[in-house]
Design an enzyme around this catalytic site. Structure first.
Site, short mmCIF file in Angstrom:
data_model
loop_
_atom_site.label_atom_id
_atom_site.label_comp_id
_atom_site.label_asym_id
_atom_site.label_seq_id
_atom_site.Cartn_x
_atom_site.Cartn_y
_atom_site.Cartn_z
NE ARG A 184 -15.86 14.21 9.95
CZ ARG A 184 -14.54 14.37 9.87
NH1 ARG A 184 -13.82 14.55 10.96
NH2 ARG A 184 -13.95 14.38 8.70
CE LYS A 207 -17.51 18.55 -0.67
NZ LYS A 207 -16.24 18.19 -0.02
N1 BES Z 1 -17.87 13.85 0.97
C1 BES Z 1 -16.67 14.44 1.42
C2 BES Z 1 -15.46 13.50 1.25
C3 BES Z 1 -15.00 13.27 -0.16
C4 BES Z 1 -14.12 14.14 -0.77
C5 BES Z 1 -15.37 12.13 -0.81
C6 BES Z 1 -13.67 13.87 -2.05
C7 BES Z 1 -14.92 11.87 -2.08
C8 BES Z 1 -14.06 12.74 -2.71
C9 BES Z 1 -16.77 14.79 2.90
O1 BES Z 1 -18.02 15.14 3.34
C10 BES Z 1 -15.88 15.94 3.13
O2 BES Z 1 -16.11 16.97 2.57
N2 BES Z 1 -14.83 15.76 3.95
C11 BES Z 1 -13.91 16.78 4.22
C12 BES Z 1 -13.58 16.74 5.69
C13 BES Z 1 -12.79 17.93 6.17
C14 BES Z 1 -13.64 19.17 6.11
C15 BES Z 1 -12.35 17.66 7.58
C16 BES Z 1 -12.68 16.51 3.38
O3 BES Z 1 -12.34 15.35 3.14
O4 BES Z 1 -12.07 17.47 2.91
MN MN Z 2 -18.43 17.19 3.01
#
Ligand code: BES
Ligand code: MN
Ligand code: ZN
Length: 491
Positions: free
Chosen positions: A346, A272
């Site tokens: 997931r 990230k």
């Molecule tokens: N934990 C994150 C989702 C999240 C993002 C929660 C911001 C709260 C605030 C999750 O694991 C994630 O990173 N999801 C990705 C999925 C994508 C790579 C398909 C996302 O939401 O960008």
């Molecule tokens: Mn994530």
């Protein structure tokens, strides 16, 4: 903190502070506000006659009248007196009581004249929101307290079994939701998968609660490749926690709650961006929510069986990490093509859902997860995203959200979305390709690992914590209220 029930005049309750509500259309204080007003020599009427105070829901003013029994009077606006405004007001008043440093508080909100709410619901919500204010962040396993020793709830009328139970229900939900906040706010160097397992073990002090932890070696035996892959890059090993509460008949099928327990989500190899990455300590809020709900259910002694299942791991970049392009054989036997290691939640949930269904043959299964940023884009911080195949289950969850002021909104699970998960290299891909409908394709992925139609998924990415970087304790209100209703113990 003790919660007690009192009736009679607000002016005669022994407490350091008293909370009274005023409804917007009223020109003068009525009910308990009028009792206190007479007692302190007209301070509330003066406030209402002036222009500074509007009785909009959640506006508070703290008076130090220097007369009457209570040293401190918190006046809160209830708006029109609807359930949502009332809940918001109760939370704001509780926070003001915490900020005032009061050791004992009398909450007279449920006794307000002219509320548009059932009296038992008013008592339950007052108990839930006011005792929710007795929370302060503290490092470690034991939750902190804001120092409020007792809350006296002033009942609308005489005490009876229904009102007493409503107060107990609200207090139990508050305790569960404060536990969830406590866990979610722990820093990621403290809150590891092992830490969550120990906290889950602590729940064993409640009667009828048992905790089991499957450590990495057991996950390997069971071939839980989804959980193992996510945990592989971290020095903190993954685990799968189950906490069961046996309040129902031994033969009756349990409700299973599954919570995402990613104790820190760096994104892994699909790292990230650095800005606000600290927020990813909250990525175990689903776990915190189902553990908090289990604690609330145990406190309410609901006559049902409930199991909380928490797959937990830390998602880190490392030479051992799983990678984009990997094809993994999941616990269910399905193969999955990983396309972005940041879609880790997931992967954990897929194994936990399949395991929960096989092992517990649940009457219903609901998962809660901070699953997608796309859900925050869609619904912000106000409502959780909710997905269900079964209409009755969806309606019951929506109703429980409304009854507890912990709202959700149903989103679709159409086949057209599900088809976006196609892959040339595995049974399916684990993301939907592109950003379109990201919260829905994530839910569709989970749906491929549950057979029963009595499954629902809550995406709490926006609702579990706010922009102030504080945990909210959601969705404990929604889930615990849903379970109380299911057990016919609500109001
Ligand atoms: N934990 C994150 C989702 C999240 C993002 C929660 C911001 C709260 C605030 C999750 O694991 C994630 O990173 N999801 C990705 C999925 C994508 C790579 C398909 C996302 O939401 O960008
Ligand atoms: Mn994530
Ligand atoms: Zn995540």
């Amino acid at each position: 903190m003790k919660i007690r029930i009192v009736s009679g005049s607000a002016a005669t309750v022994a407490a350091a502070g008293v909370i009274v509500g005023v409804i917007k259309k009223d020109k003068k204080p009525t009910g308990p506000a009028a009792q206190i007003d007479r007692n302190i020599g007209g301070g509330i009427s003066a406030l209402m006659a002036g222009r500074e105070f509007s009785a909009a829901a959640g506006r508070t003013v703290t008076l130090r009248p220097g007369r009457g029994r209570a040293k401190c009077v918190i006046v809160v606006g209830l708006g029109s007196g609807s359930i949502a405004e009332y809940a918001r007001a109760a939370a704001a008043a509780g926070a003001a009581a915490g900020a005032a440093g009061l050791k004992s508080v009398c909450c007279a909100l449920a006794a307000t004249a002219g509320l548009k709410i059932d009296p038992a619901a008013a008592v339950r919500i007052a108990a839930q929101q006011c005792s929710g204010s007795d929370y302060r962040f503290k490092l470690g396993r034991r939750p902190g307290s804001a120092g409020i020793d007792s809350i006296s709830l002033l009942l609308p009328g005489k005490s009876n079994a229904r009102l007493n139970r409503a107060a107990a229900t609200g207090a139990a939900i508050a305790a569960g939701s404060n536990l969830a906040r406590h866990l979610a706010e722990q820093p990621p160097n403290v809150c590891t998968p092992d830490f969550l397992a120990r906290c889950a073990q602590d729940l064993g002090r409640h009667p009828k609660v048992r905790t089991r932890v499957l450590k990495k070696a057991s996950l390997e035996k069971l071939r839980m490749e989804g959980i193992l892959a996510v945990g592989r890059g971290s020095a903190n090993p993954p685990c799968l926690i189950t906490v069961s509460y046996a309040g129902g008949r031994p033969t009756s099928a349990p409700v299973v709650l599954v919570g995402k327990g990613v104790t820190f989500d760096s994104g892994g190899i699909s790292l990230k961006p650095g800005a606000a990455m600290d927020e990813m300590k909250f990525d175990m809020s689903g776990a915190a929510g189902v553990l908090g709900t289990l604690a609330a259910v145990a406190r309410m002694r609901l006559p049902i069986n409930v199991v909380a299942v928490v797959p937990s791991a830390e998602n880190m970049p490392d030479g051992k990490s799983y990678r984009p392009g990997d094809v993994l054989k999941m616990y269910s036997g399905k193969s999955v093509e990983v396309l972005n290691t940041d879609a880790e939640g997931r992967m954990l949930l897929a194994d936990a859902l399949a395991y929960a269904e096989k092992r517990f043959k649940p009457a219903a299964i609901v998962d809660a997860a901070t699953l997608t940023g796309a859900c925050v884009v869609a619904l912000g911080h106000h409502r959780s995203g909710m997905f269900a195949r079964n209409d009755d289950l969806a309606e019951a969850l929506v109703a429980a959200g409304e009854a507890s002021a912990d709202l959700c909104w149903r989103l679709p699970l159409d086949d057209e979305y599900d088809q976006l998960l196609s892959s040339s290299y595995a049974d399916f891909a684990h993301i939907g390709g592109g950003r379109a409908a990201g919260t829905i394709t994530a839910a569709c992925f989970l749906g491929r690992f549950v057979k029963t139609r009595k499954w629902a998924h809550l995406d709490i990415a926006g609702s579990a914590w706010g922009k102030d970087k504080r945990a909210t304790g959601r969705p404990v209100g929604l889930l615990a209220t849903w379970l109380a209703a299911k057990a016919r113990r609500l109001d």
